[in-house]
Structure formats: C-alpha cells, structure tokens
Design an enzyme around this catalytic site. Structure first.
Site, PDB file in Angstrom:
ATOM      1  N   LEU A  79     -29.695  62.304  -8.542  1.00 55.24           N
ATOM      2  CA  LEU A  79     -30.217  61.124  -8.660  1.00 55.24           C
ATOM      3  C   LEU A  79     -31.222  60.558  -7.764  1.00 55.24           C
ATOM      4  O   LEU A  79     -31.053  61.249  -6.569  1.00 55.24           O
ATOM      5  CB  LEU A  79     -29.236  60.045  -9.149  1.00 55.24           C
ATOM      6  CG  LEU A  79     -28.208  60.398 -10.108  1.00 55.24           C
ATOM      7  CD1 LEU A  79     -27.309  59.301 -10.360  1.00 55.24           C
ATOM      8  CD2 LEU A  79     -28.925  60.553 -11.589  1.00 55.24           C
ATOM      9  N   ASP A  80     -32.168  59.740  -8.038  1.00 54.78           N
ATOM     10  CA  ASP A  80     -33.066  59.486  -6.980  1.00 54.78           C
ATOM     11  C   ASP A  80     -32.772  57.771  -6.699  1.00 54.78           C
ATOM     12  O   ASP A  80     -31.826  57.414  -7.236  1.00 54.78           O
ATOM     13  CB  ASP A  80     -34.466  59.713  -7.249  1.00 54.78           C
ATOM     14  CG  ASP A  80     -34.830  58.775  -8.832  1.00 54.78           C
ATOM     15  OD1 ASP A  80     -34.293  57.705  -8.854  1.00 54.78           O
ATOM     16  OD2 ASP A  80     -35.844  59.221  -9.492  1.00 54.78           O
ATOM     17  N   SER A  81     -33.332  57.284  -5.858  1.00 55.42           N
ATOM     18  CA  SER A  81     -32.981  55.717  -5.269  1.00 55.42           C
ATOM     19  C   SER A  81     -33.146  54.836  -6.395  1.00 55.42           C
ATOM     20  O   SER A  81     -32.481  53.801  -6.525  1.00 55.42           O
ATOM     21  CB  SER A  81     -33.868  55.563  -4.205  1.00 55.42           C
ATOM     22  OG  SER A  81     -35.199  55.562  -4.463  1.00 55.42           O
ATOM     23  N   ASP A  83     -32.609  55.660  -9.668  1.00 50.70           N
ATOM     24  CA  ASP A  83     -31.547  55.614 -10.749  1.00 50.70           C
ATOM     25  C   ASP A  83     -30.154  55.126  -9.911  1.00 50.70           C
ATOM     26  O   ASP A  83     -29.531  54.397 -10.672  1.00 50.70           O
ATOM     27  CB  ASP A  83     -31.181  57.459 -10.607  1.00 50.70           C
ATOM     28  CG  ASP A  83     -32.132  58.031 -11.217  1.00 50.70           C
ATOM     29  OD1 ASP A  83     -32.707  57.708 -12.273  1.00 50.70           O
ATOM     30  OD2 ASP A  83     -32.356  59.202 -10.872  1.00 50.70           O
TER      31      ASP A  83
END
Lengths: 124, 98
Positions: A79-81, A83
């Site tokens: 996931l990214d920041s 998310d």
C-alpha cells in the site's frame, strides 16, 4: 388451642429447600452482564485484533490472504501512504474514534493499530 | 511528488496526508452517495498529483496545499454537497439538472 400454638412454635420450615430453588428463578446471567458492562466495558485484545484484521482484509487493494496481525501496511501489503491514511480512517469509523494526525501518522502496521486501539479508553 | 513506502515522512508529506485526512473527514458528513463520489474524486486527485508532481517542486506543492485547504473549507460548509464546484476541471457530479 394452647396445644396448637405450642406445635406451631416448634415447627420449622426447612430453609434448605428455599435456597436450593431460588437460584433457578433469578436470571443470573443477565444480572452479571449488566453489572460488568456498567463498570469496565473495555474491549478485549482478541476482539480488537479480530476487528482490525477484518477492516484491513475488507480494504479493496488488500489481498486478504496476506493479512496477519504483524503485517506492515506499506512494506508487506504493497500500500502507499494515501492508502495508509484510508485504512486508519476506516479503523476510526469501526471503533468510533477520532485519531489525531500526530498519532495517525505513526500507525503504519497492524500491530501498532491494535496497540493504539486497545489502549484507547473510548474505543467501542 | 512520489508516494512514500514505509520511509519516514517529510514535513511536507505530513501536510499532504493531513489535508487528505481532513477531506475524508469532511466527506463523512455528507450523504452516503455524495460521500462515495467525493472519496473517489479525492483518491484520484491526490494519486494523480503524487505521480505527476515532482517531489522537489516545493513551490508548486505549497500552492496545491494552499488551494486544497481552501477547497476543504468549502467542502466543510454544510451546504456543499459535492466537489464539483471546487474542481472545475473535473466532470460535474452534483448538477443533475432537475
């Protein structure tokens, strides 16, 4: 008449039978539950873990089979920041909390989320 | 400006994430259908900028942050139901014409 009174004075109703039947008629279960919820209704760690796991597994971008209580949102789940922000917001809603930015920025893994929520007095 | 993967967040990244969080909070107060629309536009906008904007272009990022804060204030207004009036370059989402 005097004889009857004398007999009555000496008759003893066996008290034992009373104490044996009484518990059956009182709903102890609900009584105990209401007492316990009146005082400390803090969530158990098991319940927190279970509900956090289910929120993360329901997240659209997450492969549910990869979710365990010790995964890191970004390193392990890809996931990214952004998310990460969405997951923490979803946890806020699940547990009816508002997590301040400073704390929310630190929650980047399942174990930190579980710890934060378990220690939060308002989590429900 | 790039999306961080587990690295420590810079001050500017924190501001962006805080703005994103603020928008998602404001969206919660809207009716369910509007909320979903707003969330999808937000997600799209933030992700698009994270890919297109050079992470060292601080002046432009500062500008986007300022613009975003103004848009957030507008969204917080209970009369605002969607983002359509705020982001004119996107398709209209709440003008149904009847």
């Amino acid at each position: 008449m005097a004889l009857r009174a004398a007999i009555l004075r000496h008759v003893r109703v066996p008290v034992q039978t009373l104490s044996l039947t009484a518990p059956k008629s009182i709903p102890w279960g609900s009584f105990l539950r209401s007492m316990s919820s009146h005082g400390d209704d803090h969530l158990s760690k098991e319940e927190v873990i279970e509900r956090v796991l289910s929120v993360v597994k329901d997240f659209p971008k997450v492969d549910p089979s990869k979710v365990t209580p010790d995964v890191h949102f970004q390193k392990d789940l890809g996931l990214d920041s952004l998310d990460n922000v969405e997951i923490v917001m979803a946890l806020e809603e699940e547990f009816k909390l508002e997590i301040p930015d400073k704390e929310a920025d630190k929650i980047d893994s399942l174990s930190l989320a579980i710890e934060y929520i378990h220690n939060h007095p308002m989590a429900s | 400006m790039g999306i961080s993967r587990g690295a420590r967040l810079s001050g500017m990244q924190k501001q962006v994430l805080s703005l994103y969080r603020g928008f998602l909070r404001a969206a919660r107060s809207k009716p369910e259908e509007e909320r979903r629309k707003i969330e999808s536009i937000l997600s799209e906008e933030f992700r698009r900028n994270s890919k297109q904007v050079d992470r060292k272009n601080f002046i432009y990022i500062e500008y986007l942050l300022r613009r975003g804060k103004k848009q957030l204030d507008q969204l917080k207004d209970p009369g605002t139901t969607g983002l359509s009036s705020l982001q004119v370059h996107l398709p209209q989402t709440n003008k149904r014409g009847h």
